[in-house]
Design a protein around this motif. Structure first.
Motif, PDB file in Angstrom:
ATOM      1  N   UNK A  21       0.842  -1.198   0.000  1.00 37.77           N
ATOM      2  CA  UNK A  21       0.000   0.000   0.000  1.00 37.77           C
ATOM      3  C   UNK A  21       0.871   1.239   0.000  1.00 37.77           C
ATOM      4  N   UNK A  22       0.265   2.430  -0.162  1.00 37.63           N
ATOM      5  CA  UNK A  22       1.044   3.662  -0.212  1.00 37.63           C
ATOM      6  C   UNK A  22       1.874   3.748   1.050  1.00 37.63           C
ATOM      7  N   UNK A  23       2.905   2.918   1.110  1.00 42.82           N
ATOM      8  CA  UNK A  23       3.631   2.557   2.320  1.00 42.82           C
ATOM      9  C   UNK A  23       3.736   3.692   3.327  1.00 42.82           C
ATOM     10  N   UNK A  24       2.733   3.753   4.217  1.00 39.85           N
ATOM     11  CA  UNK A  24       2.734   4.770   5.250  1.00 39.85           C
ATOM     12  C   UNK A  24       3.877   4.506   6.209  1.00 39.85           C
TER      13      UNK A  24
ATOM     14  N   UNK B  55      -8.006  -9.545   6.588  1.00 38.58           N
ATOM     15  CA  UNK B  55      -8.471  -9.296   5.217  1.00 38.58           C
ATOM     16  C   UNK B  55      -7.320  -9.423   4.216  1.00 38.58           C
ATOM     17  N   UNK B  56      -6.097  -9.164   4.695  1.00 39.64           N
ATOM     18  CA  UNK B  56      -4.954  -9.277   3.795  1.00 39.64           C
ATOM     19  C   UNK B  56      -4.214 -10.602   3.954  1.00 39.64           C
ATOM     20  N   UNK B  57      -4.628 -11.405   4.925  1.00 38.11           N
ATOM     21  CA  UNK B  57      -3.834 -12.594   5.242  1.00 38.11           C
ATOM     22  C   UNK B  57      -4.499 -13.892   4.831  1.00 38.11           C
ATOM     23  N   UNK B 101     -14.276  -7.948   4.034  1.00 34.75           N
ATOM     24  CA  UNK B 101     -13.574  -8.701   2.995  1.00 34.75           C
ATOM     25  C   UNK B 101     -13.950  -8.158   1.613  1.00 34.75           C
ATOM     26  N   UNK B 102     -15.224  -7.849   1.446  1.00 33.20           N
ATOM     27  CA  UNK B 102     -15.696  -7.293   0.181  1.00 33.20           C
ATOM     28  C   UNK B 102     -15.057  -5.949  -0.114  1.00 33.20           C
ATOM     29  N   UNK B 107     -11.966  -2.490  -3.217  1.00 32.63           N
ATOM     30  CA  UNK B 107     -11.234  -1.226  -3.241  1.00 32.63           C
ATOM     31  C   UNK B 107      -9.726  -1.415  -3.176  1.00 32.63           C
ATOM     32  N   UNK B 108      -9.282  -2.664  -2.934  1.00 33.17           N
ATOM     33  CA  UNK B 108      -7.837  -2.915  -2.806  1.00 33.17           C
ATOM     34  C   UNK B 108      -7.171  -1.907  -1.868  1.00 33.17           C
TER      35      UNK B 108
END
Lengths: 151, 182
Positions: A21-24, B55-57, B101-102, B107-108
């Motif tokens: 992500x926009x590496x904060x 959600x990312x894992x 999750x949706x 929206x990534x």
């Protein structure tokens, strides 16, 4: 709090630092447009739900709803003890000194009793297990004798 | 990317991750239960932190399994497992899980954990209010709606900010996210 694996000493961005992500930078929060949109949408939902939620007209009164969907209305200024039958047994609603509370309940968690007493329109006490819902309505439209209890 | 739907076999690193996140949500349920609250109906929702981080894992199957385990843990801790009150927890958690999750899928990276958390918390509370009006309190439930939704907004925001900061600084999380991308 946080996972045990987090205390890895200094927090320099190692080779395996998140790249996606926009590496904060750690400690700095960078919000996106969609974050703001989500918060705004939630806030407007809160606002919309509060419109007309409370019937504030008329005399201050206690409205008690039970498991069968029946409602009883009592004046707030008359001391009274009301037994309400629910699926678990009798919940006792006590109106006293212009305040109302669920005084005893057969439910296991006693959240409703712990909620204490209420006295202003829009306030409520609920017992989910025994399906008793107590709320205060009315009492805000007549500006002449507001809150005599506080004087 | 391996099979997206099946529950991973024990021993595989994703199964260990699922087990760890589940244990974390059990633990946080217990912590939540112990914290005194200004209003008895208030909930902090900290047991949702594993779901938010996941959600990312996790792929969708294990992710929903985590949601189910969270409901089980919460109901065990609060003692509502075999009462219909657990239905509220179930509906709220699954709605939040699907929405979060949706949102991530849709929206990534255009939405951070803050937005995801707020959407999850508010939709969870909204579903519970709707359920309360259908099952128990009827029209009276409209009175609890503003308080519940506002609570979801506040706690969702706080949890999201925490999760975003945690994700930005935790090496464990960075590594788990790398692994998840495979």
């Amino acid at each position: 709090m946080g996972a045990a694996a987090e205390n890895g000493g200094t927090r320099g961005s190692g080779p395996e630092a998140p790249t996606e992500p926009p590496a904060a930078k750690p400690g700095k929060l960078r919000l996106t447009f969609l974050d703001a949109a989500a918060v705004l949408a939630a806030a407007s939902l809160v606002f919309l739900s509060s419109l007309g939620a409370v019937d504030a007209a008329g005399e201050p009164r206690v409205v008690i709803a039970d498991a069968k969907g029946q409602e009883w209305i009592y004046p707030l200024d008359t001391d009274l003890e009301v037994p309400i039958e629910g699926p678990l047994g009798i919940s006792t609603v006590h109106i006293h000194d212009g305040r109302v509370a669920i005084e005893s309940s057969p439910c296991p968690n006693q959240t409703c009793v712990a909620a204490g007493s209420i006295d202003r329109p829009g306030q409520w006490v609920a017992c989910l297990p025994n399906q008793v819902f107590v709320r205060v309505e009315g009492g805000t439209d007549d500006g002449s004798d507001v809150d005599t209890g506080t004087w | 990317m391996t099979d997206r739907t099946s529950i991973p076999a024990p021993g595989d690193s994703r199964a260990r991750l699922l087990a760890f996140l589940s244990a974390l949500s059990f633990f946080l349920s217990a912590v939540e239960y112990m914290i005194p609250k200004p209003l008895p109906f208030m909930r902090l929702g900290i047991a949702n932190l594993p779901l938010l981080l996941a959600v990312d894992l996790l792929p969708v199957g294990p992710y929903l399994a985590l949601a189910a385990i969270k409901v089980l843990g919460m109901s065990l801790v609060t003692g509502s497992l075999f009462s219909y009150v657990a239905l509220f927890s179930l509906a709220g958690t699954f709605c939040a899980a699907l929405v979060m999750f949706g949102a991530r899928t849709l929206f990534r990276t255009r939405m951070t954990a803050v937005g995801i958390s707020v959407l999850g918390a508010v939709s969870s509370n909204a579903v519970q209010v709707v359920l309360a009006s259908l099952v128990v309190f009827g029209r009276a439930a409209r009175i609890i709606a503003p308080v519940f939704l506002a609570m979801g907004l506040a706690t969702g925001l706080a949890l999201g900010i925490f999760a975003e900061r945690f994700a930005a600084s935790s090496r464990w999380y960075a590594r788990a996210r790398e692994d998840a991308r495979g």
